[in-house]
Write an enzyme that holds these catalytic residues in place. Sequence first.
Site, PDB file in Angstrom:
ATOM      1  N   GLU A 180       0.856  -1.176   0.000  1.00 45.12           N
ATOM      2  CA  GLU A 180       0.000   0.000   0.000  1.00 45.12           C
ATOM      3  C   GLU A 180       0.896   1.232   0.000  1.00 45.12           C
ATOM      4  OE1 GLU A 180      -4.069  -1.413   2.317  1.00 45.12           O
ATOM      5  OE2 GLU A 180      -2.531  -0.300   3.435  1.00 45.12           O
ATOM      6  N   ASP A 229      -5.831   8.093  10.723  1.00 45.68           N
ATOM      7  CA  ASP A 229      -4.524   7.573  11.091  1.00 45.68           C
ATOM      8  C   ASP A 229      -4.118   8.007  12.491  1.00 45.68           C
ATOM      9  OD1 ASP A 229      -3.803   6.199   8.634  1.00 45.68           O
ATOM     10  OD2 ASP A 229      -3.741   8.190   7.728  1.00 45.68           O
ATOM     11  N   TYR A 245     -11.207  -4.643   2.987  1.00 45.34           N
ATOM     12  CA  TYR A 245     -10.296  -4.309   4.075  1.00 45.34           C
ATOM     13  C   TYR A 245     -11.124  -4.198   5.352  1.00 45.34           C
ATOM     14  CZ  TYR A 245      -6.443  -1.738   6.420  1.00 45.34           C
ATOM     15  OH  TYR A 245      -5.428  -1.321   7.264  1.00 45.34           O
TER      16      TYR A 245
END
Length: 263
Positions: free
Chosen positions: A50, A61, A175
Amino acid sequence: MQNRIAITFDKLRREQRCGLVAYVTCGDPDPETTVEIVMALESAGADFIELGVPFSDPIADGPVIQSASFRALERGTTMSDVLDIARSIRMRSQIPLILFSYLNPILQFGYDKFATAASDSGCDGVLVTDLPPEFSKELRAAMKRCDLKTVFLLSPTSSEDRIKLVDQMSDGFVYYVSTTGVTGARKDLDPALVGRLPELKSRLSRPLAVGFGISTNAHYAALHSHCEAVVVGSAIVKAVGDGNREGAAERAAAVVSTIVGRS
């Protein structure tokens, strides 16, 4: 030519092996070193890469990847630089490359221009963290025209309808965010995670990759029979940022080799 993501999942299935998706923040510490980090990750056992596109407001994040993104932006890393990194990797490797981005940098490029540039640079797919699948029709159409796969996220709070929708819209893989919250290496996995995965897999037609918090061989061992791949990000990014750039590739590779049990 079949997409490299599909080819690799087919290979993993034949080998009866759980793959590893390795995340890197492009441009940290610099574009040239990012290429060397990816080469080292592949040698250490990564099956997919990725390529994280640095963004100024990476809300999904944790602090490790946020810091890496800010460092890369301070050095002037752009989407064009990320695509150049992909192009350099592709000259040396056939490992699948998935662009991991927030929506804004792609909008700045334009969907069609972005898809064409991503394909030309040797990328195989894209995951846009803040684009819900309900609003992805235009992007998915541009990706499909260039034989690029799209990936969407599921979480522990996803409803039955959301699971069906994400499975339908994700033509690369699904995912699964293993826990609520932001990215970041964790000492222990969510105790309920392994119990949730068999039921989730039974509802999916796409390969399942599990990420967020995976950082040890024990995590990999607990998950490898319940998904097609695990995703490792913060542990790699932290290793890259913990020392000088000359040893960054080796530090990143050591994380992956430890997780998959090669060291």
